[in-house]
Design an enzyme around this catalytic site. Structure first.
Site, mmCIF file in Angstrom:
data_model
loop_
_atom_site.group_PDB
_atom_site.id
_atom_site.type_symbol
_atom_site.label_atom_id
_atom_site.label_comp_id
_atom_site.label_asym_id
_atom_site.label_seq_id
_atom_site.Cartn_x
_atom_site.Cartn_y
_atom_site.Cartn_z
ATOM 1 N N LYS A 86 0.867 -1.180 0.000
ATOM 2 C CA LYS A 86 0.000 0.000 0.000
ATOM 3 C C LYS A 86 0.904 1.231 0.000
ATOM 4 O O LYS A 86 1.986 1.218 0.613
ATOM 5 C CB LYS A 86 -0.853 -0.041 1.275
ATOM 6 C CG LYS A 86 -1.901 1.036 1.407
ATOM 7 C CD LYS A 86 -2.697 0.778 2.695
ATOM 8 C CE LYS A 86 -3.755 1.827 2.932
ATOM 9 N NZ LYS A 86 -4.530 1.548 4.163
ATOM 10 N N SER A 110 -9.818 -0.836 7.324
ATOM 11 C CA SER A 110 -9.164 -0.579 6.035
ATOM 12 C C SER A 110 -8.479 -1.776 5.385
ATOM 13 O O SER A 110 -8.071 -1.699 4.225
ATOM 14 C CB SER A 110 -8.159 0.568 6.156
ATOM 15 O OG SER A 110 -8.836 1.799 6.072
ATOM 16 N N SER A 112 -9.510 1.641 3.199
ATOM 17 C CA SER A 112 -8.601 2.395 2.363
ATOM 18 C C SER A 112 -7.592 1.525 1.601
ATOM 19 O O SER A 112 -7.023 1.983 0.609
ATOM 20 C CB SER A 112 -7.835 3.425 3.195
ATOM 21 O OG SER A 112 -7.044 2.771 4.171
#
Lengths: 99, 396
Positions: free
Chosen positions: B66, B165, B141
């Site tokens: 990420k 997330s 996210s």
């Protein structure tokens, strides 16, 4: 808690505390959204928190320190630290004059 | 050899037994990324070819991160224009551990800007599409890390979670997402959002792969004083054990789910019961209070954590912040400011204590709590705005 109304002065103060420059449109939109959010959060008043301690730490872990003389193998060199700065001079970051 | 759909563990075994080389696997994924990334927008920074042979448990296999994990000499933006030009001079501990185990950083995946969101729609680099239905969001996210596994542009990925997330995008993309206990995995070098909540974790196609990656990334880190000094167990070995669990179900949580989600979960509960696990109803604090507590504390921590971005040491100045980040910083400043600190921040910290005690008490009765990961399946692109405080937005 009664419904919270934010005045334009309140929003200006928050923007200043937040170090953000907001347009008038942004301020209007955000005022409404902040009021809605604060309104929702009023439900916390329904719970009794008398004699309840705060939970600033969730792990109960003690502070961890490096021992004296221990080498920080992952420490950054001055050169690497400054690598992403747009303005550096003589090995220092250049910042706006404050006083 | 057909590579499509093979788990990380399977690929590792194939490389180890010399049935295929890490180089062939890497070439395969590079080609897939070139073919599909444009449409899905899974990567903020696409992976580059890696020529050096890696040794170790991961056998040189590709692991995307990420884009809020600092990766040495690879651009790291947290999907925000503020960090559009930021090249970290160091690796996050999780990145270092994956590299030390023979893994290769395989590009940086899309996310909500600063991890503020549940759909990747707040990314300054455009939303990630759900690989199963391009009109829907991947969740967030860690949407890019979930979609990268679901579309098999990599065999597994690393994401991070503050409140949902990892689990929510994993659920919406149909992959395995594991959010470890706070303090189990180091946060050092992860761009901070809510420091008392943030936790890195794996997104994979199998539970075994999640255990494999957690074994690598878990553990005490002198560079993150909030990591636990308790030795992690061998998670892969734990999977082998035949255990019977007492599983808690909260009706209040179940009621939040839409009928389809609820009925599928009920099927799972029945299966678990047939396997010999004990199912027990538990009563937890109403999650509506958790939303308030989280909103206050997370915004407070965001306003503090984003205070450092001034464009002096790295990145651009604060004018580049997007709408969501500005809104969160403003609310954080409010709940921490003079006159409101006690009413909001302190009150929320007390209720956080009540929630902790409530879960502790419940875990005296049950081994684990089973709940719907999200109330519904993936929303359509643009639909999030319609649910400012509904259960559909429980995650962040």
């Amino acid at each position: 808690m009664a419904k919270k109304i934010l005045s334009p002065a309140d929003v200006d103060k928050l923007a200043k505390l937040s170090n953000l420059l907001l347009s008038d449109d942004e301020k209007t939109k955000m005022t409404k959204q902040l009021e809605e959010t604060l309104d929702y959060m009023n439900n916390l008043d329904e719970l009794d928190t008398k004699n309840v301690e705060t939970a600033h730490s969730v792990t109960n872990i003690q502070n961890a320190y490096f021992s004296d003389g221990e080498v920080n193998e992952r420490a950054l060199s001055q050169q690497n630290t400054l690598k992403n700065s747009k303005v550096a001079k003589n090995g220092y970051f250049v910042v706006d004059k404050i006083i | 050899m057909k590579i499509l759909g093979k788990s990380l563990s399977t690929l590792i075994n194939l490389v180890k037994t010399k049935q295929i080389s890490a180089h062939e696997i890497s070439e395969y994924f590079i080609k897939r990324v070139k073919r599909h990334n444009k449409e899905l927008n899974v990567f903020v920074t696409e992976p580059e070819r890696h020529e050096k042979k890696q040794e170790g448990l991961l056998e040189g296999l590709p692991i995307p991160f990420k884009d809020n994990f600092c990766t040495k000499d690879i651009r790291t933006t947290a999907a925000s224009q503020v960090l559009d030009n930021f090249i970290p001079p160091y690796d996050a501990t999780v990145v270092k551990k994956i590299k030390d185990a023979g893994g290769v950083v395989f590009g940086k995946t899309n996310m909500d800007a600063w991890a503020h969101g549940s759909s990747t729609e707040t990314s300054d680099y455009g939303p990630t599409k759900n690989p199963h239905d391009h009109s829907r969001v991947a969740g967030g996210s860690s949407g890019g890390s979930a979609a990268v596994v679901a579309s098999y542009l990599a065999p597994a990925a690393i994401g991070s979670e503050t409140a949902g997330s990892i689990r929510q995008p994993a659920a919406w993309c149909g992959v395995v997402g594991l959010k470890p206990t706070y303090g189990r995995v180091s946060r050092y070098g992860v761009i901070a959002m809510g420091s008392s909540f943030d936790c890195p974790g794996p997104l994979t196609s199998t539970v075994e792969d999640a255990a494999l990656l957690l074994n690598i990334i878990a553990g005490n880190d002198p560079y993150d004083a909030t990591t636990s000094s308790q030795e992690p167990v061998d998670f892969r070995q734990e999977l082998e054990k035949k255990k019977k669990f007492k599983i808690g179900i909260s009706e209040d949580y179940m009621e939040l789910a839409d009928p389809d989600t609820k009925s599928r979960l009920t099927q799972c509960i029945n299966t678990l019961s047939q396997m010999g696990h004990e199912i027990k109803t538990v009563k937890l604090i109403d999650p509506k209070y958790s939303i308030s507590v989280y909103t206050i504390l997370q915004r407070a921590e965001v306003s503090s954590n984003l205070g450092r971005y001034d464009g002096i040491r790295y990145g651009n100045d604060r004018s580049k912040f997007g709408e969501e980040a500005k809104r969160r910083v403003m609310l954080g400043s409010y709940v921490l400011s003079h006159g409101y600190y006690d009413a909001y921040y302190k009150k929320a910290q007390k209720i956080r204590r009540l929630i902790i005690e409530d879960f502790k008490k419940t875990f005296n009765d049950v081994d684990l709590i089973l709940s719907p990961t999200t109330p519904s399946t993936a929303l359509k692109l643009g639909d999030f705005e319609k649910y400012p405080f509904s259960a559909k937005r429980l995650t962040y």
